[in-house]
Design a protein around this motif. Sequence first.
Motif, PDB file in Angstrom:
ATOM      1  N   GLN A   1       0.827  -1.206   0.000  1.00 15.27           N
ATOM      2  CA  GLN A   1       0.000   0.000   0.000  1.00 15.27           C
ATOM      3  C   GLN A   1       0.862   1.257   0.000  1.00 15.27           C
ATOM      4  O   GLN A   1       0.575   2.230  -0.707  1.00 15.27           O
ATOM      5  CB  GLN A   1      -0.940  -0.004   1.214  1.00 15.27           C
ATOM      6  CG  GLN A   1      -2.059  -1.033   1.108  1.00 15.27           C
ATOM      7  CD  GLN A   1      -2.869  -1.132   2.388  1.00 15.27           C
ATOM      8  OE1 GLN A   1      -2.372  -0.842   3.478  1.00 15.27           O
ATOM      9  NE2 GLN A   1      -4.119  -1.573   2.272  1.00 15.27           N
TER      10      GLN A   1
ATOM     11  N   GLY B   1       2.415   1.691  -3.432  1.00 16.85           N
ATOM     12  CA  GLY B   1       1.422   2.215  -4.358  1.00 16.85           C
ATOM     13  C   GLY B   1       1.216   3.708  -4.193  1.00 16.85           C
ATOM     14  O   GLY B   1       1.125   4.456  -5.175  1.00 16.85           O
TER      15      GLY B   1
ATOM     16  N   LEU C   1      -0.422  -2.173  -9.645  1.00 19.26           N
ATOM     17  CA  LEU C   1      -1.662  -2.529  -8.946  1.00 19.26           C
ATOM     18  C   LEU C   1      -2.092  -3.955  -9.269  1.00 19.26           C
ATOM     19  O   LEU C   1      -2.567  -4.689  -8.393  1.00 19.26           O
ATOM     20  CB  LEU C   1      -2.773  -1.543  -9.324  1.00 19.26           C
ATOM     21  CG  LEU C   1      -2.605  -0.096  -8.835  1.00 19.26           C
ATOM     22  CD1 LEU C   1      -3.754   0.769  -9.341  1.00 19.26           C
ATOM     23  CD2 LEU C   1      -2.533  -0.053  -7.310  1.00 19.26           C
TER      24      LEU C   1
ATOM     25  N   LYS D   1      -2.234  -6.938  -6.483  1.00 20.01           N
ATOM     26  CA  LYS D   1      -3.483  -7.665  -6.237  1.00 20.01           C
ATOM     27  C   LYS D   1      -3.263  -9.179  -6.292  1.00 20.01           C
ATOM     28  O   LYS D   1      -3.873  -9.946  -5.538  1.00 20.01           O
ATOM     29  CB  LYS D   1      -4.541  -7.250  -7.260  1.00 20.01           C
ATOM     30  CG  LYS D   1      -5.920  -7.864  -7.019  1.00 20.01           C
ATOM     31  CD  LYS D   1      -6.927  -7.315  -8.000  1.00 20.01           C
ATOM     32  CE  LYS D   1      -8.314  -7.902  -7.759  1.00 20.01           C
ATOM     33  NZ  LYS D   1      -8.841  -7.577  -6.426  1.00 20.01           N
TER      34      LYS D   1
END
Length: 568
Positions: free
Chosen positions: A417, A420, A555, A559
């Motif tokens: 996170q 990102g 991303l 994931k």
Amino acid sequence: MEANGSQQEEPRRLSSGDHESLKDPKKRKGGWITFPFLAVAILCLGLASGGAMSNMVVYLITEYHVPSVDAAQISTIISGSISVAPVAGAIVADAFFGCYPIVAIAMATSVLSLVMFTLTASLPGLRPAACQPGAGPCEQASTGQMAALYAAVFLLCLGAAGARFNQATMGANQFEAAADRDVFFNWYFILLYASSVLGATVIVYVQDTVSWTLGFGISCAASVVGLAALLLGARYYRHPAAQGSPFTGLARVVFAAARKRKVSVVAPGELKFYHGLRREDDDGKNGGDDVLPPSDSFSFLNRAAVITDGDVDGASGSALRPWRVCTVQQVEDFKTVLRILPIWSAAIVLSVAIGVQINFTVLQALVMDRAVGPFTVPAGSMIVGTLISVVIFLGLLDRVLLPLWRRVTGHTPTPLQLVGAGQALTVLSMAASALVERERTATVRAHGQEGDPAWVSPLSAMWLVLPFAVAGAGEALHFPAQVTLYYQEFPPSLKNTATGMMAMIVALGFYLSTALVNIVQRATTWLPDNMNASRLENLYWLLTLLVALNFGYFLTCAKLYRYQNIGK
């Protein structure tokens, strides 16, 4: 750049072990007594190398008459080499000699490098004659003159190879307690940043306003002081024996799997896998992890651990042919690296964009108003905006933003996170660079100065600090978060490769950024030698698009990734 979160620790008290070491001089090795020597060595080496490299683009343009874009390209390649060289130095230290001798030799090499740089600046025969206004094209540097400069650069890369990572490892080796090592690492990064800021400001200012000879001379003196401090502390250092590089184990998995490519692993229950030397308490019936077969993922690698005739000594369980059979643990370690490679690769485009941004910002600053009150800020000092932004944002992150996030959401952000968020800020940083360049070129066109490469825009160069500040905030998020991810996810035998992986990202980014600029130069007219006639804004928008697409790739990878050791 690298950074760690800060930690606070109570003053250290003497333990019984400390009292024993005071009684026995042979045991009086390591500990905080070594820190002053190592701190001076780290600070001086960073100051010396920072003073040599921060202004390299300007040095090439003004003293060697290299075209501006070519100078940026050369500087980028040098930065990439300095970034990747420490990986090789760490491998050599781990596998053969240990840290101290490699660091000592590397710092001596850095002294020679700075001596060479000082000579190139002070001896007229080692650089082309100064340009004469109205006398036609400037004299180009000869092959011998460029060879002398590149020899200094090569020695600087060798110094970085042996010292940069190994200084950190050597310092950590002086402490037994994990808390002490954490405090040392915090100080290591503080000293690293402090030396970078000093090199990019004080020494660059001396080079620009006084003389290149004095600037390189100060860097040379700093490198001598650092080497002397390192050697003076020799009597206090611990010298752990070289343990062998973990990269060797990874390479063995590849070679063993390739050699046994014809071995079928379709039915693993019928195969015998190698788990290493037998333990004296192992009767083969404990059912522990050491008798489990390899995992099913990347099953083609499992053949590296299959025992075939002549691979293992039946009595001791030792490997007779280490490059033909590996332990199950070594195979699983290699799989861990493969699983994280997509996440790792998503950081390369970030490094490409930042590499272009750093060097072309120097070129922009050269044709902008750099006056701040009575001072003229050196173009090579613009990168300080990134360094200061990283430090400030790390403090805010540690003391304000993360505690607030935990209070609001009830959990701590995961490394992915944070990475990102850092990538998103990098997209904004590239867009900000494009907007600032648009304003600069607007002033050029408004004054009709496209044909004058020496014309200086009245737009303040301080606007260039804004993109750097955003990039620094992004770096404060994604860089340490990646190190944390690799360190926590990798098995124990590969913990030390985390920093190495980040160095490879930086190096690849710098190298690939030169390739990108070369492609843009050949395919477009955006980047002539005259910055006032350039379309650098288009390059920044291209970088913005590439970083945005890369963010989408990241991303997707994030994931699909499944944490091994960190809670989701």
